[in-house]
Structure formats: structure tokens, C-alpha cells
Design a protein around this motif. Structure first.
Motif, PDB file in Angstrom:
ATOM      1  N   LEU A  41       0.839  -1.194   0.000  1.00 47.20           N
ATOM      2  CA  LEU A  41       0.000   0.000   0.000  1.00 47.20           C
ATOM      3  C   LEU A  41       0.876   1.246   0.000  1.00 47.20           C
ATOM      4  N   MET A  42       1.944   1.201   0.773  1.00 48.69           N
ATOM      5  CA  MET A  42       2.850   2.339   0.828  1.00 48.69           C
ATOM      6  C   MET A  42       3.554   2.525  -0.511  1.00 48.69           C
ATOM      7  N   ILE A  43       3.938   1.423  -1.154  1.00 47.58           N
ATOM      8  CA  ILE A  43       4.583   1.515  -2.461  1.00 47.58           C
ATOM      9  C   ILE A  43       3.631   2.139  -3.472  1.00 47.58           C
ATOM     10  N   ALA A  44       2.382   1.681  -3.470  1.00 49.30           N
ATOM     11  CA  ALA A  44       1.403   2.237  -4.395  1.00 49.30           C
ATOM     12  C   ALA A  44       1.157   3.716  -4.116  1.00 49.30           C
ATOM     13  N   ARG A  45       1.090   4.072  -2.831  1.00 48.81           N
ATOM     14  CA  ARG A  45       0.855   5.461  -2.448  1.00 48.81           C
ATOM     15  C   ARG A  45       2.014   6.354  -2.885  1.00 48.81           C
ATOM     16  N   ALA A  46       3.222   5.792  -2.883  1.00 48.91           N
ATOM     17  CA  ALA A  46       4.405   6.584  -3.214  1.00 48.91           C
ATOM     18  C   ALA A  46       4.683   6.631  -4.705  1.00 48.91           C
ATOM     19  N   SER A  47       3.819   6.053  -5.493  1.00 48.76           N
ATOM     20  CA  SER A  47       4.071   6.010  -6.930  1.00 48.76           C
ATOM     21  C   SER A  47       4.016   7.397  -7.552  1.00 48.76           C
ATOM     22  N   ARG A  48       3.559   8.397  -6.802  1.00 54.84           N
ATOM     23  CA  ARG A  48       3.470   9.758  -7.327  1.00 54.84           C
ATOM     24  C   ARG A  48       4.682  10.610  -6.971  1.00 54.84           C
ATOM     25  N   ILE A  49       5.707   9.999  -6.387  1.00 50.07           N
ATOM     26  CA  ILE A  49       6.826  10.828  -5.923  1.00 50.07           C
ATOM     27  C   ILE A  49       7.639  11.367  -7.088  1.00 50.07           C
ATOM     28  N   GLY A  50       7.731  10.619  -8.185  1.00 45.01           N
ATOM     29  CA  GLY A  50       8.360  11.095  -9.415  1.00 45.01           C
ATOM     30  C   GLY A  50       9.656  11.827  -9.195  1.00 45.01           C
ATOM     31  N   ASN A  51       9.704  13.083  -9.619  1.00 45.74           N
ATOM     32  CA  ASN A  51      10.942  13.848  -9.630  1.00 45.74           C
ATOM     33  C   ASN A  51      11.321  14.423  -8.275  1.00 45.74           C
ATOM     34  N   THR A  52      10.621  14.054  -7.215  1.00 44.39           N
ATOM     35  CA  THR A  52      11.002  14.572  -5.896  1.00 44.39           C
ATOM     36  C   THR A  52      12.249  13.883  -5.379  1.00 44.39           C
ATOM     37  N   LEU A  53      12.695  12.794  -6.040  1.00 44.92           N
ATOM     38  CA  LEU A  53      13.856  12.060  -5.558  1.00 44.92           C
ATOM     39  C   LEU A  53      15.151  12.689  -6.075  1.00 44.92           C
ATOM     40  N   ASN A  54      15.353  13.956  -5.803  1.00 40.42           N
ATOM     41  CA  ASN A  54      16.521  14.634  -6.331  1.00 40.42           C
ATOM     42  C   ASN A  54      17.354  15.318  -5.253  1.00 40.42           C
ATOM     43  N   SER A  55      16.918  15.227  -4.003  1.00 41.73           N
ATOM     44  CA  SER A  55      17.673  15.847  -2.916  1.00 41.73           C
ATOM     45  C   SER A  55      18.984  15.098  -2.715  1.00 41.73           C
ATOM     46  N   ASP A  56      20.025  15.823  -2.338  1.00 38.31           N
ATOM     47  CA  ASP A  56      21.332  15.205  -2.184  1.00 38.31           C
ATOM     48  C   ASP A  56      21.401  14.280  -0.974  1.00 38.31           C
ATOM     49  N   ARG A  57      20.767  14.641   0.111  1.00 36.74           N
ATOM     50  CA  ARG A  57      20.892  13.885   1.352  1.00 36.74           C
ATOM     51  C   ARG A  57      19.590  13.192   1.693  1.00 36.74           C
ATOM     52  N   LEU A  58      19.662  11.882   1.897  1.00 34.68           N
ATOM     53  CA  LEU A  58      18.496  11.112   2.331  1.00 34.68           C
ATOM     54  C   LEU A  58      18.472  11.133   3.854  1.00 34.68           C
ATOM     55  N   SER A 270      11.269   8.572  -0.340  1.00 36.24           N
ATOM     56  CA  SER A 270      10.144   9.437  -0.710  1.00 36.24           C
ATOM     57  C   SER A 270       9.876  10.557   0.287  1.00 36.24           C
ATOM     58  N   VAL A 271      10.254  10.383   1.537  1.00 31.14           N
ATOM     59  CA  VAL A 271      10.022  11.406   2.560  1.00 31.14           C
ATOM     60  C   VAL A 271      11.269  12.270   2.689  1.00 31.14           C
ATOM     61  N   ARG A 272      11.132  13.524   2.332  1.00 34.17           N
ATOM     62  CA  ARG A 272      12.259  14.443   2.377  1.00 34.17           C
ATOM     63  C   ARG A 272      12.155  15.339   3.598  1.00 34.17           C
ATOM     64  N   LEU A 273      13.224  15.354   4.376  1.00 24.44           N
ATOM     65  CA  LEU A 273      13.272  16.154   5.596  1.00 24.44           C
ATOM     66  C   LEU A 273      14.392  17.180   5.485  1.00 24.44           C
ATOM     67  N   PRO A 274      14.311  18.261   6.261  1.00 22.19           N
ATOM     68  CA  PRO A 274      15.403  19.235   6.258  1.00 22.19           C
ATOM     69  C   PRO A 274      16.711  18.586   6.697  1.00 22.19           C
ATOM     70  N   LYS A 275      17.796  19.042   6.140  1.00 18.83           N
ATOM     71  CA  LYS A 275      19.101  18.487   6.485  1.00 18.83           C
ATOM     72  C   LYS A 275      19.364  18.622   7.975  1.00 18.83           C
ATOM     73  N   SER A 276      19.849  17.550   8.569  1.00 19.70           N
ATOM     74  CA  SER A 276      20.081  17.529  10.010  1.00 19.70           C
ATOM     75  C   SER A 276      21.464  16.952  10.282  1.00 19.70           C
ATOM     76  N   ASP A 277      22.343  17.763  10.844  1.00 19.30           N
ATOM     77  CA  ASP A 277      23.678  17.289  11.201  1.00 19.30           C
ATOM     78  C   ASP A 277      23.609  16.222  12.284  1.00 19.30           C
ATOM     79  N   ALA A 278      22.665  16.381  13.210  1.00 17.72           N
ATOM     80  CA  ALA A 278      22.515  15.405  14.284  1.00 17.72           C
ATOM     81  C   ALA A 278      22.097  14.046  13.720  1.00 17.72           C
TER      82      ALA A 278
END
Length: 340
Positions: A41-58, A270-278
Motif C-alpha cells: 500500500l505504501m509503495i502504491a501510495r508513493a508512486s506519485r513521488i516522481g521527480n522529488t527524488l533529487n535531494s542530495d541527502r536522504l 520518498s520522505v524528504r526532511l530538512p538536512k540535520s547534522d545530528a
């Protein structure tokens, strides 16, 4: 100490042919299929992430790495549902392939992987061999030496480091794969799963070849997902279906772990968060925990630091927390920072 140390340094973390149902598939059917359904279900829900996978840091992956390390520790502590806990290893395998994509094979890259993977491998081989020698479980010169020992080391969990080095170098040499046809790229995923399952089911593979064969499909999925970023969720869905078929027919090994790990990997992508040094610092402790935890588990048991009646999950959690603290402290020492 003897029982616990064997537990942490067992001969193989992958079952031999015919033992899959007793070693790995220890989840009740409702929980298993519930987890599968939630994952897909999560995979299907995330099928719309498309070009959001471009951030340098996961950023989420930084945290997921330590959770994955906890899973490996719980597996070696023989905690309940150990098969599910071992999914943490498959998270590492997916991102091993993912981060190798887009690299150019060069002397500089190969040397960087050598320092990051094989230098720690050599250091920890010496550490664990010394511990086994002191405990009377090793001899000098070694007896009953097998060629596979060269690619593992004195205890089985060290197989991952030489494997990771070879995967990084091999995938870096396939940089042109990203320019191949889309359906050829996606179609290669079930093919690799099928070949891996066939080899593992038909042959009695020795260590570390058995570990390598089971690990390659998830590594390859990560590589394809990175080279086809506009179709990442489709690549993971294909891999999940392939693993589900292998699981349903009881062929190969590691299909349950792949089914659990793949949705977690997609979540980290698929979930992008602000960069965190911690968070980054927290994630950097994961490899050290992976390398150190067998010695910590053995020490906790050897010195009876827990009541004998304590459940194994308590041993696992304590082993993880102690390993995490020790690695965090060791990172401040230049020598240890290079091998963790």
C-alpha cells in the motif's frame, strides 16, 4: 560465554536448503500478510513521488541505518521474530546498490571504497581473531582453513565488507546501464531474483557465496532504482512482487526480509526532511555498531551483566545501546574513526 559467543558468531545467517521455514518464516500468517499489505500500500501510495527524488541527502535514511543496525543486533541476539529483524541487513544492501549508481569506475573511487570497507574489514578481522584466540576457539596457525575464510574473516558477519567493496566496484563499472531501455532495466529485477533463487535452492552454496547470492537481488534493485529515478516506486514494486513469488513458492532465501525492507527503503527515498547534522552523525554510527556488536553481546553474556532469565530481546537492545555508545566515543579517536 560459550553459548552466547556461538550465537553472535554462528557459521551462517542464511539457512541451508530445506530449512527456510524453520529459520526465517517464524511470523504468524496474519502479521506477515498484514505487513505485506501495508508495504505494498505504501509503495502504491508513493508512486506519485516522481521527480522529488533529487535531494542530495536522504535524511530519513540516516535514522533508518541505525534502526537497520538494531535489527541485525536483534537477529544475532536470537530475539523473537529474528527473521523479521534481519530485514535490517537488506536495508543496507538496497542502499549499497543505490549509492553505487552514477559512480565512475576510477582509481580514486576504488581507493576510497578500499579505505572505507576493506581497511575496517582487516582491522576487525584482527580484533575478532584475537578474541577467538584468547577464548580458545581459534588456533595459530589456523587449522581447517577454507578458501571462503579469506572473503569472510574469523566470524560470519564480516562477510558484508568484502562483498560491499566488490559490489561498489562492479556497479561503478556499469555506469552505462542507466542509458539502457526502461523496460530492460525494470525487467532485469525479476530476472536477477529468479537466478538468485534458483542457484540458492538448487545448490549447497558455501559461505560467503550463499550470502552473496541472496544479497545480489536487493543490491541490484537499489542500483536500478537509482538509475531510473522517475520510476523508483515501480522498480521497488517489481522487486516486491518478485520476492513475494519466491516466498510463496519457498525458493531461495531472504524473500521475507526483502518484502519488509523494500517499503522502508521507499519510505526513506520518498520522505524528504530538512538536512540535520545530528541525524547524519547518528547514521554514521551504524557501520560501527554492525562491526562491534558481536563482541558486545559476548561480553554482556560472559560477565553475566543481565539476569539469566532476561529475554533475548533485552540482550539485543542492551547490546545495541552499548555498541552505539562505544562507537560514538570511539569516533573521537582518530584511529578508530577510520575503521568504524
Amino acid at each position: 560465554m560459550q553459548w552466547r559467543f556461538r550465537l553472535a558468531t554462528g557459521e551462517s545467517v542464511f539457512p541451508t536448503r530445506g530449512s527456510c521455514t524453520t529459520v526465517y518464516f517464524d511470523l504468524c500468517p496474519k502479521a506477515l500478510f498484514g505487513a505485506m499489505g501495508l508495504g505494498f500500500l505504501m509503495i502504491a501510495r508513493a508512486s506519485r513521488i516522481g521527480n522529488t527524488l533529487n535531494s542530495d541527502r536522504l535524511v530519513l535514511y540516516d535514522g533508518l541505518k541505525c534502526i537497520a543496525a538494531l535489527g541485525v543486533v536483534m537477529f544475532h541476539a536470537n530475539a523473537a521474530y529474528k527473521g523479521a529483524w534481519y530485514s535490517g541487513m537488506f536495508v543496507f544492501l538496497f542502499f549499497l546498490g543505490y549509492h553505487a549508481a552514477g559512480r565512475e569506475l576510477s582509481t580514486g573511487y576504488t581507493w576510497s571504497r578500499f579505505k572505507r570497507l576493506l581497511v575496517p574489514w582487516g582491522f576487525w578481522c584482527a580484533v575478532y581473531w584475537g578474541l577467538l584466540l584468547a577464548d580458545g576457539k581459534a588456533q595459530f596457525p589456523p587449522s581447517n582453513f577454507h578458501w571462503g575464510d579469506i572473503l569472510i574473516g574469523p566470524i560470519i558477519h564480516l562477510w558484508f565488507l568484502p562483498f560491499a567493496f566488490l559490489v561498489c566496484v562492479a556497479l561503478a563499472g556499469m555506469s552505462s546501464f542507466g542509458r539502457s531501455g526502461l523496460w530492460w532495466s525494470l525487467g532485469s529485477i525479476p530476472l536477477v531474483f529468479a537466478v538468485s533463487a534458483g542457484f540458492h535452492s538448487a545448490l549447497q552454496l558455501p559461505s560467503p557465496i550463499a550470502q552473496w547470492v541472496v544479497s545480489i537481488p536487493v543490491c541490484w534493485t537499489g542500483f536500478v532504482a537509482a538509475t531510473r529515478r522517475d520510476h523508483t516506486s515501480i522498480a521497488l514494486l517489481i522487486a516486491g512482487i518478485s520476492a513475494l513469488i519466491c516466498f510463496a513458492f519457498g525458493i531461495g532465501s531472504g524473500s521475507l526480509q526483502a518484502l519488509i525492507a523494500l517499503p522502508l527503503c521507499l519510505l526513506a527515498l520518498s520522505v524528504r526532511l530538512p538536512k540535520s547534522d545530528a541525524m547524519a552523525s547518528f547514521g554514521d554510527l551504524a557501520l560501527g555498531v554492525y562491526l562491534l556488536h558481536p563482541a558486545v553481546l559476548a561480553a554482556i553474556s560472559s560477565f553475566a551483566l543481565l539476569p539469566h532469565s532476561a529475554p533475548n530481546w533485552i540482550l539485543g537492545v542492551c547490546g545495541f545501546c552499548v555498541s552505539l555508545a562505544m562507537v560514538a566515543a570511539a569516533k573521537n579517536v582518530r584511529l578508530f574513526k577510520a575503521v568504524m
